[in-house]
Motif scaffolding. Sequence first.
Motif, PDB file in Angstrom:
ATOM      1  N   LYS A 178       0.825  -1.203   0.000  1.00 15.77           N
ATOM      2  CA  LYS A 178       0.000   0.000   0.000  1.00 15.77           C
ATOM      3  C   LYS A 178       0.860   1.254   0.000  1.00 15.77           C
ATOM      4  CE  LYS A 178      -4.007  -2.140   0.387  1.00 15.77           C
ATOM      5  NZ  LYS A 178      -5.031  -2.082  -0.682  1.00 15.77           N
ATOM      6  N   ASN A 193      -3.249   0.682  -3.711  1.00 15.97           N
ATOM      7  CA  ASN A 193      -2.249  -0.348  -3.953  1.00 15.97           C
ATOM      8  C   ASN A 193      -1.027   0.258  -4.633  1.00 15.97           C
ATOM      9  OD1 ASN A 193      -3.786  -2.468  -2.896  1.00 15.97           O
ATOM     10  ND2 ASN A 193      -4.837  -2.782  -4.849  1.00 15.97           N
ATOM     11  N   GLU A 197      -3.625   0.302  -9.424  1.00 15.40           N
ATOM     12  CA  GLU A 197      -4.971   0.661  -8.988  1.00 15.40           C
ATOM     13  C   GLU A 197      -5.444   1.978  -9.568  1.00 15.40           C
ATOM     14  OE1 GLU A 197      -6.985   1.588  -4.714  1.00 15.40           O
ATOM     15  OE2 GLU A 197      -6.193  -0.411  -4.998  1.00 15.40           O
TER      16      GLU A 197
END
Length: 212
Positions: A178, A193, A197
């Motif tokens: 993350k 992410n 993402e």
Amino acid sequence: PGYDDKIITVYLDASADSIPVPDVPSSSTQIHVGSKVRALSRLPSSIPLTEPEQRVVQQALQSLSPDCAQYKAILQSVTMKNWLYSEKERWTEGYCDCSSFLISSFRVAEQNYGVSGNSQSMMAIARDNGWYHDWIADTSLVAELQPGDVLYWSTPYATEKGLPYGLGHVGMYLGQGKIIHASPSAGRVVITNLFGESGDTETPLIGYSRQN
């Protein structure tokens, strides 16, 4: 409370010399060319971290010394979650772009990326201090990253503009795949992410920096 209070000057085009103030019954209440008026705009309030985000941040902090720059930067960064993305207003409270977000996050630490600047100046400071590491596609591993690492992406726009290394976006690694970053595509500071993402992170990752 909760509002940004500013005095602004009104500019009108040649087709009108004044405009009425809405919701004010008096016909004599007008804003004229050059009028000084008070503009109130509500600052975006931070959205609390979700439970999964809280766990990521908590584990990141547990892996770091409270005295290190990365620990302090992560604590500062989450207070700015949901700030709006704006290059023009990036040094105004409630607004930031990707580089001013990280510069502000690390400003609380002795080993920082300056107090103003952009992603290019951040990379230059990282290189000068020996913090920078290249990211080599298909060779570098996510496992090499640590919470608080600053990540650097190249973008087509930055490459076309001839910016050094094609550097066009930066973010901070939190761990567990993350990152937290001021995302142009999301329009605010978000936790996403590391790869794939958003349009901001689908471009090539070219390096990362870590204070010694």
